[in-house]
Design an enzyme around this catalytic site. Structure first.
Site, PDB file in Angstrom:
ATOM      1  N   GLY A  24      31.399  44.344  45.365  1.00 37.74           N
ATOM      2  CA  GLY A  24      31.719  43.575  44.150  1.00 37.74           C
ATOM      3  C   GLY A  24      31.310  42.119  44.288  1.00 37.74           C
ATOM      4  O   GLY A  24      31.944  41.212  43.743  1.00 37.74           O
ATOM      5  N   GLY A  27      30.776  39.225  41.425  1.00 40.04           N
ATOM      6  CA  GLY A  27      31.877  38.832  40.541  1.00 40.04           C
ATOM      7  C   GLY A  27      32.306  37.388  40.749  1.00 40.04           C
ATOM      8  O   GLY A  27      31.675  36.623  41.489  1.00 40.04           O
ATOM      9  N   GLN A  28      33.418  37.042  40.105  1.00 42.94           N
ATOM     10  CA  GLN A  28      33.900  35.651  40.139  1.00 42.94           C
ATOM     11  C   GLN A  28      34.196  35.203  41.576  1.00 42.94           C
ATOM     12  O   GLN A  28      33.811  34.114  41.986  1.00 42.94           O
ATOM     13  CB  GLN A  28      35.171  35.512  39.278  1.00 42.94           C
ATOM     14  CG  GLN A  28      35.574  34.060  39.060  1.00 42.94           C
ATOM     15  CD  GLN A  28      36.983  33.883  38.514  1.00 42.94           C
ATOM     16  OE1 GLN A  28      37.728  34.838  38.341  1.00 42.94           O
ATOM     17  NE2 GLN A  28      37.350  32.645  38.239  1.00 42.94           N
ATOM     18  N   TYR A 149      46.584  48.379  36.154  1.00 45.00           N
ATOM     19  CA  TYR A 149      45.940  47.483  37.119  1.00 45.00           C
ATOM     20  C   TYR A 149      46.938  47.066  38.208  1.00 45.00           C
ATOM     21  O   TYR A 149      46.633  47.132  39.407  1.00 45.00           O
ATOM     22  CB  TYR A 149      45.407  46.248  36.371  1.00 45.00           C
ATOM     23  CG  TYR A 149      44.902  45.147  37.273  1.00 45.00           C
ATOM     24  CD1 TYR A 149      43.717  45.279  37.981  1.00 45.00           C
ATOM     25  CD2 TYR A 149      45.621  43.953  37.408  1.00 45.00           C
ATOM     26  CE1 TYR A 149      43.255  44.263  38.810  1.00 45.00           C
ATOM     27  CE2 TYR A 149      45.162  42.926  38.229  1.00 45.00           C
ATOM     28  CZ  TYR A 149      43.986  43.087  38.924  1.00 45.00           C
ATOM     29  OH  TYR A 149      43.523  42.078  39.742  1.00 45.00           O
TER      30      TYR A 149
HETATM   31  P1  NAD Z   1      35.029  40.433  38.897  1.00 51.83           P
HETATM   32  O1  NAD Z   1      35.310  41.373  37.773  1.00 51.83           O
HETATM   33  O2  NAD Z   1      34.515  39.085  38.586  1.00 51.83           O
HETATM   34  O3  NAD Z   1      34.053  41.120  39.932  1.00 51.83           O
HETATM   35  C1  NAD Z   1      34.163  42.468  40.309  1.00 51.83           C
HETATM   36  C2  NAD Z   1      32.797  42.967  40.672  1.00 51.83           C
HETATM   37  O4  NAD Z   1      32.899  44.345  41.000  1.00 51.83           O
HETATM   38  C3  NAD Z   1      31.768  42.857  39.534  1.00 51.83           C
HETATM   39  O5  NAD Z   1      30.639  42.115  39.957  1.00 51.83           O
HETATM   40  C4  NAD Z   1      31.414  44.305  39.225  1.00 51.83           C
HETATM   41  O6  NAD Z   1      30.052  44.480  38.862  1.00 51.83           O
HETATM   42  C5  NAD Z   1      31.746  44.998  40.527  1.00 51.83           C
HETATM   43  N1  NAD Z   1      32.035  46.417  40.368  1.00 51.83           N
HETATM   44  C6  NAD Z   1      32.689  47.058  39.375  1.00 51.83           C
HETATM   45  N2  NAD Z   1      32.702  48.377  39.582  1.00 51.83           N
HETATM   46  C7  NAD Z   1      32.056  48.588  40.760  1.00 51.83           C
HETATM   47  C8  NAD Z   1      31.751  49.744  41.515  1.00 51.83           C
HETATM   48  N3  NAD Z   1      32.100  50.962  41.097  1.00 51.83           N
HETATM   49  N4  NAD Z   1      31.089  49.602  42.668  1.00 51.83           N
HETATM   50  C9  NAD Z   1      30.712  48.369  43.100  1.00 51.83           C
HETATM   51  N5  NAD Z   1      30.954  47.235  42.412  1.00 51.83           N
HETATM   52  C10 NAD Z   1      31.622  47.356  41.267  1.00 51.83           C
HETATM   53  O7  NAD Z   1      36.379  40.328  39.754  1.00 51.83           O
HETATM   54  P2  NAD Z   1      36.847  39.156  40.723  1.00 51.83           P
HETATM   55  O8  NAD Z   1      37.587  38.173  39.898  1.00 51.83           O
HETATM   56  O9  NAD Z   1      35.745  38.708  41.574  1.00 51.83           O
HETATM   57  O10 NAD Z   1      37.946  39.952  41.560  1.00 51.83           O
HETATM   58  C11 NAD Z   1      37.678  40.518  42.822  1.00 51.83           C
HETATM   59  C12 NAD Z   1      38.968  41.116  43.353  1.00 51.83           C
HETATM   60  O11 NAD Z   1      40.014  40.120  43.343  1.00 51.83           O
HETATM   61  C13 NAD Z   1      39.523  42.278  42.528  1.00 51.83           C
HETATM   62  O12 NAD Z   1      40.151  43.184  43.387  1.00 51.83           O
HETATM   63  C14 NAD Z   1      40.580  41.616  41.657  1.00 51.83           C
HETATM   64  O13 NAD Z   1      41.568  42.533  41.266  1.00 51.83           O
HETATM   65  C15 NAD Z   1      41.122  40.584  42.610  1.00 51.83           C
HETATM   66  N6  NAD Z   1      41.784  39.478  41.909  1.00 51.83           N
HETATM   67  C16 NAD Z   1      41.080  38.590  41.160  1.00 51.83           C
HETATM   68  C17 NAD Z   1      41.742  37.548  40.501  1.00 51.83           C
HETATM   69  C18 NAD Z   1      41.011  36.547  39.651  1.00 51.83           C
HETATM   70  O14 NAD Z   1      41.662  35.722  38.977  1.00 51.83           O
HETATM   71  N7  NAD Z   1      39.688  36.545  39.648  1.00 51.83           N
HETATM   72  C19 NAD Z   1      43.145  37.427  40.630  1.00 51.83           C
HETATM   73  C20 NAD Z   1      43.826  38.369  41.373  1.00 51.83           C
HETATM   74  C21 NAD Z   1      43.147  39.375  42.039  1.00 51.83           C
HETATM   75  N1  SER Z   2      43.491  37.199  37.312  1.00 53.39           N
HETATM   76  C1  SER Z   2      43.708  38.615  37.334  1.00 53.39           C
HETATM   77  C2  SER Z   2      43.771  39.177  35.962  1.00 53.39           C
HETATM   78  O1  SER Z   2      44.101  38.434  35.072  1.00 53.39           O
HETATM   79  C3  SER Z   2      45.012  38.908  38.025  1.00 53.39           C
HETATM   80  O2  SER Z   2      44.791  39.842  38.987  1.00 53.39           O
HETATM   81  O3  SER Z   2      43.534  40.343  35.803  1.00 53.39           O
END
Ligand code: NAD
Ligand code: SER
Length: 316
Positions: A24, A27-28, A149
Site C-alpha cells: 500500500g 497511499g497517504q 473498518y
Molecule cells: P491510503 O488509502 O492512502 O493507502 C492505502 C493504499 O493501499 C492505496 O495506495 C491503495 O492503492 C492500496 N491498496 C488497496 N487495496 C490494495 C490491495 N488489495 N493490495 C495492495 N494495495 C492495496 O491509506 P493510508 O492513509 O496510507 O493508510 C495506511 C494504513 O494506515 C491503513 O491500514 C489505514 O487503516 C491506517 N490508518 C490510516 C490513517 C490515516 O489518517 N491516514 C489513520 C489511522 C489508520
Molecule cells: N483516518 C482514518 C479514517 O478516517 C482512521 O483510521 O478512516
C-alpha cells in the site's frame, strides 16, 4: 487485556539483515514512509508495492497470497510495513471488500512474514474505539467499534498477539499531510480543507463544526512508526498490537480559526453526511501514557504548527 511485558514467543531476535517491504506504498502514509525508510536503509533495500502502478513501485495485491510469499522469499524480506487497506469511509461503502482486504490481506502478509521470520508493522486506528469508549480513550478499554473498518482493526491488533511473530501497530489518529491525498477516511476533511482554502477560499465540511477528533501531523506519525519498530521487542507490552499515540485534538471550528490566521477571508460551511456518524463514534482525545512510558513516544506538532506547515508547503 493485561498490561504486561510480552514474552518473545517464537520470535527470533537475531535476524539476518535483509530488505524492507512496504505494501500500500502509494497511499497517504506509504508515500512518506517509503521516503523515510529509504533514507534510513538505502533506496535499494526498500521495496515499495501497491495494487496501483507508479514509478519506483511494484504491483502487489495483498489478496494474492502466492505472490506475497514469492516476493518475501525471493527478496529476503526481513521487515514489512503493511499499509494496504480500505479506510473507514470507503470501507463502510463496501464492507465485504473492506473485511477481505483488511483482514484476509493481513493474514496473507502474516503468513509470509512467519515463513521468512520477518518483523511486521500493521497500523491500527482510533476507529477501534466505539461509542462506549470514554471521550479520552485509554489504552486498555473494551473495543466495540460500530464500523466494519474498526472491527478489522481490532482483529489486526488481536493477530499481533496471537500470530507468533514480531508484529507491532499504532492506533493512528487522523493523519494530516500535504504530499499525498488522504485515502477515503472520515478524517479526510482535515486534509481537504487546506487544499480548498488555498484554491477557493471556501470549504464545505462533511462533519459538524463542533466535531472533535484526535489528529496528528504525518511527520510525527512516521517518526512514531520508525521509533516503535526500532524498539526492542522484549520491552514492549501486550499493547504492541495497537499503541495509543496522541498528537493533538481539535474541533473543525478550531481548525478553521487556525487556518484564518493565514487566510483571514477563508469561509467554511457545514453539510454533515454519513461520515458524521463514524466521527461521532470515535473518542475526542487519546491517552498515550503507555506509549510514552514504554518506548518514549512524544509528539512535536500542535494544531497551529500543523497549520503553518500545511499552508507553507502547499503554497510552494
Ligand atoms: P491510503 O488509502 O492512502 O493507502 C492505502 C493504499 O493501499 C492505496 O495506495 C491503495 O492503492 C492500496 N491498496 C488497496 N487495496 C490494495 C490491495 N488489495 N493490495 C495492495 N494495495 C492495496 O491509506 P493510508 O492513509 O496510507 O493508510 C495506511 C494504513 O494506515 C491503513 O491500514 C489505514 O487503516 C491506517 N490508518 C490510516 C490513517 C490515516 O489518517 N491516514 C489513520 C489511522 C489508520
Ligand atoms: N483516518 C482514518 C479514517 O478516517 C482512521 O483510521 O478512516
Amino acid at each position: 487485556m493485561n498490561h504486561q511485558v510480552s514474552s518473545p514467543m517464537s520470535v527470533t531476535m537475531d535476524r539476518p539483515s535483509g530488505r524492507v517491504l512496504v505494501t500500500g506504498a502509494l497511499g497517504q502514509i506509504g508515500t512518506e514512509l517509503v521516503e523515510a525508510l529509504r533514507q534510513k536503509h538505502g533506496h535499494e533495500a526498500v521495496i515499495a508495492t501497491d495494487i496501483r502502478k507508479a514509478e519506483g513501485c511494484q504491483i502487489l495485491d495483498v489478496m494474492n497470497k502466492k505472490e506475497i510469499h514469492k516476493l518475501v522469499t525471493e527478496q529476503e524480506i526481513t521487515e514489512i510495513y503493511h499499509l494496504a487497506a480500505l479506510l473507514s469511509a470507503t470501507g463502510e461503502k463496501n464492507p465485504e471488500l473492506c473485511w477481505d482486504i483488511n483482514v484476509i490481506g493481513l493474514e496473507n502478509v502474516i503468513a509470509a512474514a512467519k515463513k521468512n521470520n520477518a518483523r511486521l508493522f500493521s497500523p491500527s486506528s482510533i476507529a477501534v474505539f466505539g461509542p462506549d469508549c470514554p471521550n479520552i480513550a485509554p489504552q486498555i478499554t473494551p473495543l466495540n467499534p460500530s464500523t466494519v473498518y474498526g472491527r478489522t482493526k481490532v482483529v489486526g491488533e488481536q493477530l499481533a498477539m496471537t500470530s507468533g511473530i514480531d508484529m507491532r501497530g499504532i492506533r493512528y489518529p487522523g493523519l494530516i499531510s500535504y504530499k499525498a491525498p488522504a485515502g477515503g477516511g472520515t478524517t479526510d476533511y482535515a486534509v481537504e480543507i487546506f487544499h480548498h482554502a488555498l484554491k477557493n477560499g471556501y470549504y464545505e465540511c462533511f462533519v459538524r463544526e463542533d466535531t472533535k477528533l484526535p489528529m496528528m501531523y504525518m511527520d510525527d506519525a512516521i517518526r512514531a512508526t520508525i521509533e516503535l519498530m526500532d524498539f526492542p521487542l522484549e520491552k514492549l507490552s501486550e499493547s504492541r498490537g495497537g499503541y495509543n499515540i496522541s498528537g493533538c485534538s481539535f474541533t473543525v471550528g478550531e481548525l478553521v480559526k487556525s487556518i484564518q490566521r493565514h487566510l483571514p477571508d477563508f469561509i467554511c460551511t457545514y453539510n454533515p453526511d454519513i461520515r458524521q456518524t463514524y466521527a461521532d463514534s470515535w473518542p475526542d482525545e487519546i491517552e498515550d501514557d503507555i506509549a510514552k512510558k514504554e518506548w518514549g513516544w512524544s509528539p512535536r506538532f500542535d494544531l497551529d504548527r500543523i497549520v503553518d506547515e500545511m499552508i507553507i508547503n502547499l503554497e510552494n
